[in-house]
Design a protein around this motif. Structure first.
Motif, mmCIF file in Angstrom:
data_model
loop_
_atom_site.group_PDB
_atom_site.id
_atom_site.type_symbol
_atom_site.label_atom_id
_atom_site.label_comp_id
_atom_site.label_asym_id
_atom_site.label_seq_id
_atom_site.Cartn_x
_atom_site.Cartn_y
_atom_site.Cartn_z
ATOM 1 N N GLU A 130 78.815 -82.312 23.049
ATOM 2 C CA GLU A 130 77.955 -82.873 22.003
ATOM 3 C C GLU A 130 76.680 -83.486 22.565
ATOM 4 O OE1 GLU A 130 81.318 -84.483 21.903
ATOM 5 O OE2 GLU A 130 82.041 -84.113 19.873
ATOM 6 N N TRP A 247 90.049 -75.167 21.669
ATOM 7 C CA TRP A 247 88.776 -75.040 20.965
ATOM 8 C C TRP A 247 88.303 -73.598 20.914
ATOM 9 C CZ3 TRP A 247 86.990 -78.243 17.600
ATOM 10 C CH2 TRP A 247 87.329 -79.597 17.675
ATOM 11 N N ALA A 251 87.397 -72.131 17.310
ATOM 12 C CA ALA A 251 86.009 -71.734 17.024
ATOM 13 C C ALA A 251 85.455 -70.931 18.198
ATOM 14 C CB ALA A 251 85.155 -72.972 16.760
ATOM 15 N N ASP A 253 83.231 -68.698 18.514
ATOM 16 C CA ASP A 253 81.780 -68.517 18.586
ATOM 17 C C ASP A 253 81.065 -69.754 19.117
ATOM 18 O OD1 ASP A 253 82.060 -65.978 17.574
ATOM 19 O OD2 ASP A 253 81.689 -66.579 15.492
ATOM 20 N N GLU A 254 81.752 -70.884 19.135
ATOM 21 C CA GLU A 254 81.135 -72.128 19.571
ATOM 22 C C GLU A 254 81.638 -72.599 20.934
ATOM 23 O OE1 GLU A 254 81.237 -75.203 16.657
ATOM 24 O OE2 GLU A 254 80.615 -73.908 15.012
ATOM 25 N N TYR A 255 82.895 -72.291 21.260
ATOM 26 C CA TYR A 255 83.511 -72.824 22.477
ATOM 27 C C TYR A 255 84.166 -71.688 23.259
ATOM 28 C CZ TYR A 255 82.955 -76.999 19.633
ATOM 29 O OH TYR A 255 82.439 -77.988 18.842
ATOM 30 N N SER A 259 83.185 -72.372 29.426
ATOM 31 C CA SER A 259 82.566 -73.658 29.057
ATOM 32 C C SER A 259 81.927 -74.378 30.235
ATOM 33 C CB SER A 259 83.603 -74.561 28.367
ATOM 34 O OG SER A 259 84.029 -73.972 27.159
ATOM 35 N N ASP A 266 72.903 -72.515 24.325
ATOM 36 C CA ASP A 266 73.029 -73.557 23.309
ATOM 37 C C ASP A 266 74.328 -73.403 22.521
ATOM 38 O OD1 ASP A 266 70.627 -74.725 23.944
ATOM 39 O OD2 ASP A 266 69.483 -73.571 22.457
ATOM 40 N N HIS A 267 74.815 -74.523 22.054
ATOM 41 C CA HIS A 267 75.840 -74.508 21.026
ATOM 42 C C HIS A 267 75.161 -73.990 19.754
ATOM 43 C CE1 HIS A 267 78.568 -76.141 17.971
ATOM 44 N NE2 HIS A 267 79.487 -76.228 18.925
ATOM 45 N N PRO A 268 75.866 -73.260 18.898
ATOM 46 C CA PRO A 268 75.213 -72.732 17.688
ATOM 47 C C PRO A 268 74.565 -73.792 16.806
ATOM 48 C CG PRO A 268 77.311 -71.648 18.024
ATOM 49 C CD PRO A 268 77.241 -72.754 19.037
ATOM 50 N N ARG A 269 75.007 -75.051 16.932
ATOM 51 C CA ARG A 269 74.481 -76.090 16.042
ATOM 52 C C ARG A 269 73.607 -77.129 16.738
ATOM 53 N NH1 ARG A 269 79.020 -78.741 14.226
ATOM 54 N NH2 ARG A 269 80.523 -77.433 15.322
#
Length: 315
Positions: A130, A247, A251, A253-255, A259, A266-269
Motif C-alpha cells: 500500500e 492474496w 486477486a 491481477d493485483e498480487y 511480489s 504499479d498496483h492496478p489502483r
C-alpha cells in the motif's frame, strides 16, 4: 540456480567465536542454576541477539508506530485492529511443523527452536504494497538453517507456509463474507527461501514478537512486499509445484506470486514508484514521500535470483 551474492562483512562486525561460545555457556549455566526458567530463556535469547552485518543505515521506525500500524487481517482490516484485537491470541505453547518433500519431517516447539538457533538482530527495510514502509530491527535466524534440519529432497522446488487458524482467538477470520480463504498461505521458490537474507523472525526491538507483529514466529523477506512475510507460522511444507498463496488466489491481477518490490510495476489502483516511511512527519499522509528502490534496496544481493525473468509478467 543462480549464485548468491553475500554482503561483504567487515572483520570488525563479526562476533569472535570465543565470545559467542561464552554467551551460549552463560545461557546454559544460568538455566542449570535456575537463574532463568524455560519460559524466560526465549526472551533472554532475543534480548541477547548478536548484532549482524545485515543492516541498513536508515532511521529506525519508532516502536510505537511499528506495533500499532499493522496488516494482520486475522484480527481485522484496519491498521490499528491487530494491536486492539489480538490480546486473546495465545502464541505459546506453539509448535511448528515441517513436512512434504523432506528426508526428516519434524515438529518442534518454538521455544526449543529458538534455543537451538543462532539468533541475531538484523535491521531491514520493510515495504508494504500500500506504498508505506518501515525500518525494523528483527531478531531471528535464517530460514535456510531451519529447512536444512528437515533435509529437503532434490524434488523440492518451492516452500509453502501456513498461518494458524484460530477463530476463537482471531476475530477477523469469521463473518459471512471472509476476506481471504483462511488459513493464510504464502510461498517462496526454494532458492528464495534458502537465500541468507530470508529470516525467520522471533523478536523485534530486542524483545519477543508481540501478537500484532506475528508472534511467536514469522517470515521476513525484505526484498518483497510485506504480505509475503507471513505471520504466526504453524506449518512449512516443501513441494514440487508452485503453491497457492492467499492474496494471489484472492486477486491474481493485483498480487503476484513473486511480489518483488518493483517501482516500475504499479498496483492496478495505485503507483508503487514512491513510498511513505511510517513515523516520519507524524501519520501516514504527513510522512514525506521517497522513491521506491528496486528490490527494496536489496538488488545487489538478490537480483541474480531473477536473471532472465520478465519481472512485469512475473510480478
Amino acid at each position: 540456480m543462480p549464485a548468491y551474492r553475500f554482503p561483504k562483512i567487515a572483520a570488525s562486525e563479526i562476533t569472535p567465536q570465543s565470545v559467542f561460545l561464552r554467551r551460549r555457556e552463560f545461557l546454559a549455566g544460568a538455566a542449570a542454576a535456575g537463574l532463568i526458567g524455560a519460559s524466560a530463556s526465549p526472551s533472554l535469547a532475543a534480548l541477547a541477539a548478536k548484532p549482524s552485518a545485515y543492516k541498513v543505515s536508515d532511521k529506525l521506525t519508532p516502536k510505537e508506530d511499528a506495533t500499532t500500524y499493522n496488516n494482520f487481517y486475522e484480527f481485522g482490516v484496519n491498521k490499528g485492529d491487530p494491536a486492539d484485537y489480538s490480546d486473546k491470541f495465545k502464541p505459546r505453547p506453539w509448535t511448528i511443523k515441517i513436512d512434504g518433500l523432506v528426508a526428516k519431517p519434524l515438529e518442534i516447539d518454538v521455544d526449543q527452536l529458538i534455543a537451538k538457533m543462532s539468533v541475531e538482530e538484523r535491521v531491514y527495510r520493510f515495504r508494504c504494497v500500500e506504498a508505506w514502509s518501515m525500518v525494523l530491527p528483527w531478531s531471528g535466524f535464517m530460514l535456510a538453517d531451519l529447512l536444512k534440519m528437515a533435509e529437503p529432497l532434490a524434488s523440492a522446488k518451492y516452500v509453502a507456509f501456513q498461518t494458524a487458524l484460530r477463530p476463537d482467538e482471531m476475530p477477523g477470520v469469521g463473518g459471512f463474507t471472509p476476506i481471504l480463504d483462511w488459513p493464510y498461505k504464502e510461498g517462496l521458490r526454494l532458492d528464495e527461501a534458502m537465500h541468507p537474507l530470508t529470516l525467520m523472525a522471533v523478536g523485534i526491538y530486542g524483545d519477543l514478537l508481540p501478537n500484532q507483529n506475528g508472534a511467536p514466529i514469522r517470515l521476513v523477506v525484505p526484498w518483497k512486499y510485506g504480505f509475503k512475510s507471513i505471520k504466526s507460522i504453524e506449518r512449512i511444507t516443501l513441494v514440487e509445484a508452485q503453491p497457492p498463496t492467499a492474496w494471489n488466489t484472492a486477486a491474481p491481477d493485483e498480487y503476484g506470486f513473486y511480489s518483488n518490490v518493483n517501482p516500475k510495476v504499479d498496483h492496478p489502483r495505485w503507483s508503487q514508484a514512491t513510498e511513505r516511511p511510517i513515523g516520519e512527519g507524524g501519520g501516514f499522509f504527513n510522512s514525506p514521500k521517497k522513491d521506491t528502490l528496486m528490490f527494496n534496496g536489496y538488488a545487489d544481493e538478490v537480483a541474480s535470483l531473477y536473471a532472465g525473468m520478465d519481472l512485469k509478467a512475473n510480478y
